[in-house]
Each structure stands twice: as structure tokens, then as C-alpha cells.
Write a protein that holds these residues in place. Structure first.
Motif, short mmCIF file in Angstrom:
data_model
loop_
_atom_site.label_atom_id
_atom_site.label_comp_id
_atom_site.label_asym_id
_atom_site.label_seq_id
_atom_site.Cartn_x
_atom_site.Cartn_y
_atom_site.Cartn_z
N GLY A 79 -24.88 1.18 17.59
CA GLY A 79 -24.02 0.86 18.46
C GLY A 79 -23.32 -0.36 18.42
O GLY A 79 -23.69 -1.23 17.59
N SER A 80 -22.42 -0.49 19.30
CA SER A 80 -21.56 -1.90 19.44
C SER A 80 -21.31 -2.37 20.56
O SER A 80 -21.57 -1.73 21.88
CB SER A 80 -20.12 -1.70 18.87
N SER A 81 -21.20 -3.56 20.72
CA SER A 81 -21.00 -4.36 22.15
C SER A 81 -19.96 -5.36 22.07
O SER A 81 -20.04 -6.18 21.09
CB SER A 81 -22.33 -4.78 22.54
N SER A 82 -19.40 -5.57 22.97
CA SER A 82 -18.49 -6.83 23.12
C SER A 82 -18.95 -8.02 23.66
O SER A 82 -18.56 -9.24 23.67
CB SER A 82 -17.01 -6.47 23.93
N THR A 83 -20.23 -7.90 24.18
CA THR A 83 -21.06 -8.86 25.19
C THR A 83 -22.22 -9.33 24.09
O THR A 83 -22.80 -10.54 24.34
CB THR A 83 -21.64 -8.37 26.37
N GLY A 84 -22.24 -8.72 22.98
CA GLY A 84 -23.51 -8.96 22.29
C GLY A 84 -24.87 -8.52 22.79
O GLY A 84 -25.99 -9.15 22.22
N GLU A 85 -24.90 -7.72 23.69
CA GLU A 85 -26.13 -7.24 24.52
C GLU A 85 -26.40 -5.83 24.06
O GLU A 85 -25.18 -5.09 24.19
CB GLU A 85 -26.31 -7.66 25.57
N MET A 86 -27.34 -5.16 24.13
CA MET A 86 -27.78 -3.76 23.86
C MET A 86 -29.06 -3.52 24.66
O MET A 86 -29.91 -4.29 24.57
CB MET A 86 -27.62 -3.31 22.55
#
Length: 222
Positions: free
Chosen positions: A139-146
Motif C-alpha cells: 500500500g501507499s499513503s500520503s500521510t505516512g501512516e497505515m
């Protein structure tokens, strides 16, 4: 009968990766309030040494504080009693990389929510963060959180993250503890143990009822 309690090593902040110069607090969470436990570690260049023997500062109780960490502080940490009993161990990594993955240092309970955070040393924003498990992109995230909303044994594995311009973190193992979950086997065991007591209660109730009516029922067991 003497009861011995094995404490749990807790890491604050609760993660296993740190940047150089970060601060770490390690404590032996001992429910018996014993003072005989000390934090120890094993590093590649320092061997096995307790807190305050060239590294860390021991404070009240069984707590050890490292003010400025270095890559040489990377290694295996645990609590140990004067009798040689050992707690769980935590593998801590101090890195010179520009990216770390913040994940729980201790095993998480099955069914719990787990937060993973990809953190850059400069706390740069407006980046794309990618997460990997066992080398596979998840997965990818623009917030840096998963977030793993309900952790299971299938989520156990080696996690890492990366950014477009900041490189990638080292890997951290996420362990999932299923001891709190109820398996089919345990459910069957409970039924096997509890059924005879339930049948006995029903039979005694029938005997008591029929005695009041003046007759005793006959039960056949095969």
C-alpha cells in the motif's frame, strides 16, 4: 508454594527503530514489584552488559534510560533477574538512514488495530510513502501512516517503508500473539469438560422432581 513473576520489557516510545541521537526508555514491567530485575543488552561490539555498565543510566526501579542513541546501541535487549531468569527480548535498531518505520516493539494481540508509520528524519510532508511486507508492496499513503484494523497471524511478517526522495527504512518484524483468541480446539475442550457437569445437574433435577411425585426414574447409560 512460591510464585515467580517474569516481567515484560517495555520500550518507550513503543517501536523498534530509532534515529541516531533519539532517546529510549526501557523498563521491566514487574507485577510483583521486585527490584531484582535489570535491563541487559547484547550488541555486536559490546557483548552482554547490564544497564549503567558503559551504556545507559539506571533510574528508580528497573528502568534504563539512553539519552543519545548511536548505531552501536543496536542489539537485543531484555530483563534479567539476579537468579538468571529472562523476560521477553526486543531487537532494537539505531540507524543513520533518513527513514524509519514506527511499528510496535512487542507482539500485538490478535484482533487489535496496529498503526504503522513511515517517518523521515526531517519530518518532510507532501511525500508519497510506500509500505512493504516480506518484500511485497502492500500500500501507499500520503500521510505516512497505515493501519491494520484487525491483526491476525497472517499479518505477521517483516515490514519496511520507503519514500520517493528519502530512501527506505530497515525491516521490522511484526509479531501477532494469538494466545488470547479462542480456537476451535479450545472450544471443544470447554464443551467436553463442561458437558458432564451439565448432564449431572439435569439428572439430579429430574430425580428430585420425580421423588416429590413418589417415583424414581430409571436411567440407562451405554
Amino acid at each position: 508454594m512460591n510464585t515467580f513473576y517474569i516481567p515484560c520489557l517495555r520500550v518507550i516510545p513503543d517501536r523498534s527503530q530509532f534515529f541516531r541521537y533519539d532517546s529510549i526508555s526501557l523498563s521491566c514491567d514487574d507485577q510483583s514489584n521486585s527490584t531484582g530485575w535489570k535491563v541487559k543488552r547484547k550488541t555486536l561490539d559490546g557483548g552482554v552488559r547490564p544497564c549503567s555498565s558503559g551504556w545507559g543510566v539506571a533510574s528508580s526501579g528497573s528502568t534504563c534510560f539512553i539519552g543519545n542513541t548511536y548505531p552501536s546501541d543496536s542489539g537485543l535487549y531484555w530483563c534479567e533477574s539476579v537468579r538468571g531468569e529472562q523476560s521477553n527480548s526486543v531487537n532494537i535498531t539505531i540507524t543513520d538512514r533518513a527513514v524509519i518505520l514506527e511499528s510496535p516493539a512487542l507482539p500485538v494481540s490478535e484482533g487489535a488495530a496496529v498503526n504503522l508509520r513511515c517517518k523521515t528524519e526531517t519530518n518532510a510532508s507532501q511525500q508519497e510513502f510506500d509500505f512493504y511486507k516480506d518484500g511485497r508492496h502492500i500500500g501507499s499513503s500520503s500521510t505516512g501512516e497505515m493501519t491494520i484494523h484487525r491483526a491476525s497471524k497472517a499479518d505477521e511478517g517483516l515490514y519496511m517503508c520507503s519514500t520517493a526522495g528519502g530512501g527506505e527504512s530497515t525491516g521490522s518484524w511484526l509479531a501477532v500473539d494469538a494466545s488470547c483468541s479462542i480456537s476451535v480446539f479450545r472450544l471443544i475442550c470447554h464443551l467436553v469438560v463442561g458437558t458432564p457437569y451439565l448432564l449431572s445437574t439435569i439428572i439430579l433435577g429430574l430425580i428430585y422432581r420425580d421423588r416429590r411425585r413418589g417415583r424414581v426414574p430409571q436411567f440407562c447409560f451405554y
